[in-house]
Design a protein around this motif. Sequence first.
Motif, PDB file in Angstrom:
ATOM      1  N   UNK A   1       0.223 -39.292 -44.949  1.00  0.00           N
ATOM      2  CA  UNK A   1       1.229 -38.110 -44.433  1.00  0.00           C
ATOM      3  C   UNK A   1       1.126 -37.931 -42.981  1.00  0.00           C
ATOM      4  N   UNK A   2      -0.141 -37.824 -42.503  1.00  0.00           N
ATOM      5  CA  UNK A   2      -0.151 -37.598 -41.147  1.00  0.00           C
ATOM      6  C   UNK A   2       0.423 -38.690 -40.364  1.00  0.00           C
ATOM      7  N   UNK A   3       0.341 -39.921 -40.957  1.00  0.00           N
ATOM      8  CA  UNK A   3       1.181 -41.173 -40.127  1.00  0.00           C
ATOM      9  C   UNK A   3       2.790 -40.896 -40.045  1.00  0.00           C
ATOM     10  N   UNK A   4       3.161 -40.378 -41.173  1.00  0.00           N
ATOM     11  CA  UNK A   4       4.540 -40.300 -41.644  1.00  0.00           C
ATOM     12  C   UNK A   4       5.016 -39.246 -40.609  1.00  0.00           C
ATOM     13  N   UNK A   5       4.339 -38.065 -40.606  1.00  0.00           N
ATOM     14  CA  UNK A   5       4.909 -36.649 -40.100  1.00  0.00           C
ATOM     15  C   UNK A   5       4.983 -36.922 -38.826  1.00  0.00           C
TER      16      UNK A   5
ATOM     17  N   UNK B   1      11.494 -39.201 -46.058  1.00  0.00           N
ATOM     18  CA  UNK B   1      10.176 -39.336 -45.859  1.00  0.00           C
ATOM     19  C   UNK B   1       9.264 -39.545 -47.071  1.00  0.00           C
ATOM     20  N   UNK B   2       9.588 -38.572 -47.967  1.00  0.00           N
ATOM     21  CA  UNK B   2       8.738 -38.588 -49.460  1.00  0.00           C
ATOM     22  C   UNK B   2       8.833 -40.046 -50.013  1.00  0.00           C
ATOM     23  N   UNK B   3       9.891 -40.605 -50.033  1.00  0.00           N
ATOM     24  CA  UNK B   3      10.207 -42.052 -50.523  1.00  0.00           C
ATOM     25  C   UNK B   3       9.267 -42.822 -49.849  1.00  0.00           C
TER      26      UNK B   3
ATOM     27  N   UNK C   1       4.799 -46.681 -49.287  1.00  0.00           N
ATOM     28  CA  UNK C   1       3.556 -47.066 -48.618  1.00  0.00           C
ATOM     29  C   UNK C   1       2.495 -46.945 -49.405  1.00  0.00           C
ATOM     30  N   UNK C   2       2.209 -45.612 -50.026  1.00  0.00           N
ATOM     31  CA  UNK C   2       1.028 -45.241 -50.864  1.00  0.00           C
ATOM     32  C   UNK C   2       0.838 -46.411 -51.980  1.00  0.00           C
ATOM     33  N   UNK C   3       1.771 -46.572 -52.702  1.00  0.00           N
ATOM     34  CA  UNK C   3       1.768 -47.455 -54.132  1.00  0.00           C
ATOM     35  C   UNK C   3       1.306 -48.972 -53.482  1.00  0.00           C
ATOM     36  N   UNK C   4       2.152 -49.436 -52.556  1.00  0.00           N
ATOM     37  CA  UNK C   4       1.982 -50.934 -52.004  1.00  0.00           C
ATOM     38  C   UNK C   4       0.520 -50.980 -51.306  1.00  0.00           C
ATOM     39  N   UNK C   5      -0.087 -49.776 -50.572  1.00  0.00           N
ATOM     40  CA  UNK C   5      -1.213 -50.202 -49.846  1.00  0.00           C
ATOM     41  C   UNK C   5      -2.416 -49.845 -50.840  1.00  0.00           C
ATOM     42  N   UNK C   6      -2.292 -49.555 -52.060  1.00  0.00           N
ATOM     43  CA  UNK C   6      -3.524 -49.415 -52.897  1.00  0.00           C
ATOM     44  C   UNK C   6      -4.338 -50.568 -52.792  1.00  0.00           C
ATOM     45  N   UNK C   7      -5.670 -50.534 -52.757  1.00  0.00           N
ATOM     46  CA  UNK C   7      -6.717 -51.649 -52.949  1.00  0.00           C
ATOM     47  C   UNK C   7      -6.567 -52.423 -54.257  1.00  0.00           C
ATOM     48  N   UNK C   8      -7.029 -53.490 -54.135  1.00  0.00           N
ATOM     49  CA  UNK C   8      -6.950 -54.427 -55.293  1.00  0.00           C
ATOM     50  C   UNK C   8      -7.624 -53.780 -56.755  1.00  0.00           C
TER      51      UNK C   8
END
Length: 75
Positions: free
Chosen positions: A18-22, A30-32, A37-44
């Motif tokens: 959120x801080x990076x995006x804002x 923005x929300x999408x 990024x949140x979903x694709x960046x989750x760890x293994x």
Amino acid sequence: MRRQNENDLITEYAAALQNLITTREFGGIQEELVRDVFISGLTQNWSRIREKLLRGVGIRLQKALDITKSFEAAK
């Protein structure tokens, strides 16, 4: 973009995104963008949850956060 670190809690990871995006101008996407990024960046460690989130057509950021937080709390 930022990916989740192994020791990041879901709330820490989401807040960092959120801080990076804002700090940038993305208008109505923005929300999408944060959600994607949140979903694709989750760890293994979150691969099964990531797959579930990716199958969720039209899933909102808050719903993705709620799902991952509930799984994190159950660990």
